[in-house]
Design a protein around this motif. Structure first.
Motif, mmCIF file in Angstrom:
data_model
loop_
_atom_site.group_PDB
_atom_site.id
_atom_site.type_symbol
_atom_site.label_atom_id
_atom_site.label_comp_id
_atom_site.label_asym_id
_atom_site.label_seq_id
_atom_site.Cartn_x
_atom_site.Cartn_y
_atom_site.Cartn_z
ATOM 1 N N ALA A 1 31.629 27.842 24.519
ATOM 2 C CA ALA A 1 31.594 28.852 25.585
ATOM 3 C C ALA A 1 31.509 28.209 26.966
ATOM 4 N N GLN A 2 32.368 28.686 27.866
ATOM 5 C CA GLN A 2 32.364 28.248 29.262
ATOM 6 C C GLN A 2 32.237 29.434 30.214
ATOM 7 N N ARG A 3 32.563 30.624 29.721
ATOM 8 C CA ARG A 3 32.512 31.829 30.547
ATOM 9 C C ARG A 3 31.886 32.959 29.740
ATOM 10 N N TYR A 4 31.365 33.944 30.452
ATOM 11 C CA TYR A 4 30.807 35.116 29.786
ATOM 12 C C TYR A 4 31.127 36.353 30.598
ATOM 13 N N ARG A 5 31.062 37.492 29.924
ATOM 14 C CA ARG A 5 31.228 38.781 30.597
ATOM 15 C C ARG A 5 30.269 39.766 29.940
ATOM 16 N N ILE A 6 29.511 40.496 30.764
ATOM 17 C CA ILE A 6 28.625 41.549 30.267
ATOM 18 C C ILE A 6 29.226 42.879 30.682
ATOM 19 N N THR A 7 29.489 43.731 29.693
ATOM 20 C CA THR A 7 30.013 45.073 29.934
ATOM 21 C C THR A 7 29.147 46.040 29.146
ATOM 22 N N GLY A 8 28.378 46.877 29.855
ATOM 23 C CA GLY A 8 27.482 47.795 29.165
ATOM 24 C C GLY A 8 26.486 47.019 28.327
ATOM 25 N N SER A 9 26.467 47.266 27.021
ATOM 26 C CA SER A 9 25.531 46.587 26.125
ATOM 27 C C SER A 9 26.180 45.409 25.393
ATOM 28 N N MET A 10 27.385 45.003 25.814
ATOM 29 C CA MET A 10 28.100 43.901 25.142
ATOM 30 C C MET A 10 28.111 42.639 25.997
ATOM 31 N N LEU A 11 27.810 41.519 25.366
ATOM 32 C CA LEU A 11 27.939 40.197 25.961
ATOM 33 C C LEU A 11 29.061 39.499 25.226
ATOM 34 N N ARG A 12 30.097 39.097 25.946
ATOM 35 C CA ARG A 12 31.228 38.391 25.330
ATOM 36 C C ARG A 12 31.286 36.978 25.886
ATOM 37 N N LEU A 13 31.473 36.012 24.982
ATOM 38 C CA LEU A 13 31.583 34.609 25.356
ATOM 39 C C LEU A 13 33.031 34.171 25.221
ATOM 40 N N TYR A 14 33.506 33.407 26.213
ATOM 41 C CA TYR A 14 34.896 32.959 26.248
ATOM 42 C C TYR A 14 34.950 31.449 26.452
ATOM 43 N N ALA A 15 36.098 30.869 26.105
ATOM 44 C CA ALA A 15 36.318 29.443 26.332
ATOM 45 C C ALA A 15 36.662 29.218 27.811
ATOM 46 N N ALA A 16 37.938 29.179 28.158
ATOM 47 C CA ALA A 16 38.345 28.822 29.515
ATOM 48 C C ALA A 16 38.436 30.007 30.468
ATOM 49 N N ASP A 17 38.844 31.177 29.990
ATOM 50 C CA ASP A 17 38.972 32.325 30.878
ATOM 51 C C ASP A 17 38.586 33.594 30.131
ATOM 52 N N THR A 18 38.403 34.675 30.853
ATOM 53 C CA THR A 18 37.970 35.927 30.233
ATOM 54 C C THR A 18 39.148 36.846 29.926
ATOM 55 N N LEU A 19 40.367 36.311 29.941
ATOM 56 C CA LEU A 19 41.544 37.120 29.645
ATOM 57 C C LEU A 19 41.907 37.103 28.165
ATOM 58 N N GLY A 20 41.527 36.060 27.457
ATOM 59 C CA GLY A 20 41.880 35.936 26.051
ATOM 60 C C GLY A 20 40.872 36.606 25.134
ATOM 61 N N THR A 21 40.999 36.291 23.865
ATOM 62 C CA THR A 21 40.091 36.806 22.841
ATOM 63 C C THR A 21 38.733 36.123 22.982
ATOM 64 N N PRO A 22 37.646 36.875 22.944
ATOM 65 C CA PRO A 22 36.319 36.253 23.043
ATOM 66 C C PRO A 22 36.029 35.343 21.852
ATOM 67 N N LEU A 23 35.282 34.289 22.106
ATOM 68 C CA LEU A 23 34.797 33.427 21.031
ATOM 69 C C LEU A 23 33.780 34.180 20.182
ATOM 70 N N ALA A 24 32.965 35.003 20.842
ATOM 71 C CA ALA A 24 31.939 35.799 20.157
ATOM 72 C C ALA A 24 31.624 37.019 21.010
ATOM 73 N N SER A 25 31.273 38.108 20.358
ATOM 74 C CA SER A 25 30.846 39.334 21.017
ATOM 75 C C SER A 25 29.486 39.715 20.468
ATOM 76 N N LEU A 26 28.527 39.923 21.366
ATOM 77 C CA LEU A 26 27.167 40.238 20.965
ATOM 78 C C LEU A 26 26.770 41.576 21.546
ATOM 79 N N LYS A 27 26.256 42.454 20.695
ATOM 80 C CA LYS A 27 25.800 43.768 21.139
ATOM 81 C C LYS A 27 24.295 43.737 21.300
ATOM 82 N N ALA A 28 23.825 44.251 22.417
ATOM 83 C CA ALA A 28 22.399 44.270 22.697
ATOM 84 C C ALA A 28 21.672 45.192 21.731
ATOM 85 N N VAL A 29 20.519 44.756 21.281
ATOM 86 C CA VAL A 29 19.628 45.564 20.440
ATOM 87 C C VAL A 29 18.235 45.474 21.039
ATOM 88 N N ALA A 30 17.410 46.433 20.734
ATOM 89 C CA ALA A 30 16.040 46.420 21.239
ATOM 90 C C ALA A 30 15.304 45.186 20.727
#
Length: 109
Positions: free
Chosen positions: A78-107
């Motif tokens: 992971a080199q980049r990240y994007r938080i949208t609502g309750s989702m954290l997405r990790l990306y390699a070089a840019d945030t335009l491609g498929t995420p390396l991993a997607s994490l949904k926030a939980v309590a």
């Protein structure tokens, strides 16, 4: 949790935890990759950019070992990240491609 799958991340107020280190400053990171724990430094270079690792992990044999290995590889890449609502997405070089991993926030437990 793994590449191409939604995982879980602890949260406050329905959003993923913000990484505590200020921009440019390293911080300690830690968590669970399934049944193993991981830890290591991270740095936030600027908004949306991060560097994790090197990560160290415990070495238990897990029922879903391939998924856990894929997830840890995604963290290391992971080199980049994007938080949208309750989702954290990790990306390699840019945030335009498929995420390396997607994490949904939980309590937090």
């Amino acid at each position: 949790m793994g590449v191409g799958r939604a995982g879980r991340a602890a949260c406050h107020g329905g959003r993923p935890n913000a990484l505590p280190g200020a921009a440019g400053r390293p911080g300690p990171g830690r968590g669970r990759a399934g049944c193993n724990k991981f830890s290591g430094p991270y740095t936030l270079a600027e908004a949306g950019r991060l560097r994790l690792g090197p990560l160290v992990t415990t070495r238990s044999i897990c029922p879903d070992q391939p998924t856990e290995i894929s997830f840890l590889q995604a963290l290391n890449q992971a080199q980049r990240y994007r938080i949208t609502g309750s989702m954290l997405r990790l990306y390699a070089a840019d945030t335009l491609g498929t995420p390396l991993a997607s994490l949904k926030a939980v309590a937090a437990e």
